[in-house]
Design a protein around this motif. Structure first.
Motif, PDB file in Angstrom:
ATOM      1  N   ASP A 144      -0.125  -2.555  -2.091  1.00 46.44           N
ATOM      2  CA  ASP A 144      -0.068  -1.220  -2.692  1.00 46.44           C
ATOM      3  C   ASP A 144      -0.486  -0.201  -1.639  1.00 46.44           C
ATOM      4  O   ASP A 144      -1.615  -0.241  -1.140  1.00 46.44           O
ATOM      5  N   THR A 153      -3.716   1.909  -2.634  1.00 48.83           N
ATOM      6  CA  THR A 153      -5.028   1.268  -2.762  1.00 48.83           C
ATOM      7  C   THR A 153      -5.315   0.221  -1.688  1.00 48.83           C
ATOM      8  O   THR A 153      -6.474  -0.174  -1.506  1.00 48.83           O
ATOM      9  N   ARG A 157      -4.427  -2.767  -1.951  1.00 42.18           N
ATOM     10  CA  ARG A 157      -4.601  -4.022  -2.686  1.00 42.18           C
ATOM     11  C   ARG A 157      -3.335  -4.875  -2.582  1.00 42.18           C
ATOM     12  O   ARG A 157      -2.216  -4.381  -2.771  1.00 42.18           O
TER      13      ARG A 157
END
Length: 208
Positions: free
Chosen positions: A44, A47, A49
């Motif tokens: 992502d 983020t 992540r």
């Protein structure tokens, strides 16, 4: 992005959260190191992540064939085409590698690997070759292999979609791994069908 050691923990988490067969953390470290060039993760951008991964490796005796071992996506990223994009990305990397090896073979006079990997054409399409049921390769393209259980409709649709996007034929061999090949469990492990996509070329690939 290319999988790395730093992604192994997230890959293990995603496998567990996605309901995949969870292997040891060490196995995911191997995919982030030994097989990093054939495995990818989705990150992502907002983020940082890791939200998905494809763990894959080239068959040792037939490097133009890429076996997709696991595809996993976190719940919050499902339904956004993440798995499809990752799978297409590793397929393109595999095909480019196959073209490079074929070109080197022509330059060095070492094309026998392609001849040795070819099977036979039967009435039902491409026939398996050898006791292991491997299907033929092709000197000018790559193949993608994966096994999928009969009831895993999501994965079956994923690989069917991948074949369409690659403009490549799809062959399915039922019972490549039978239930009896797996440890006894309740409920019993389903058989695994072999999905074979290819040969394919990036020049024929459809944009998503």
């Amino acid at each position: 992005v290319e999988a790395g050691r730093e992604h192994a923990r997230a890959m293990h988490e995603i496998a567990r959260e996605s309901g995949l067969d969870v292997n040891s953390p060490y196995m995911y470290l191997l995919f982030g190191s030994h097989f990093c060039r054939s495995s990818v993760v989705a990150v992502d951008s907002a983020t940082g992540r890791t939200v998905g991964f494809v763990a894959a490796y080239p068959l040792p005796a037939r490097p133009h064939v890429l076996f997709v071992w696991q595809v996993g996506v976190r719940a919050e990223a499902q339904g956004e085409g993440v798995a499809s994009r990752m799978l297409h990305h590793v397929a393109m990397r595999a095909e480019n590698g196959a073209e490079h090896r074929a070109e080197n073979g022509r330059e060095n006079g070492t094309e026998n690997w392609a001849e040795n990997s070819r099977g036979t054409e039967g009435e039902g399409g491409v026939e398996p070759e050898g006791e292991g049921g491997h299907l033929p390769g092709h000197a000018s393209g790559a193949f993608l292999h994966a096994t999928v259980t009969p009831t895993n409709e999501a994965s079956r649709r994923l690989f069917e979609s991948c074949a369409r996007r690659l403009c490549a034929p799809l062959h399915v061999r039922g019972g490549f791994f039978e239930g009896r090949h797996f440890p006894a469990s309740s409920p019993p492990h389903e058989p695994e069908d072999l999905f074979v996509i290819g040969p394919y070329s990036p020049h024929a690939s459809r944009a998503s």
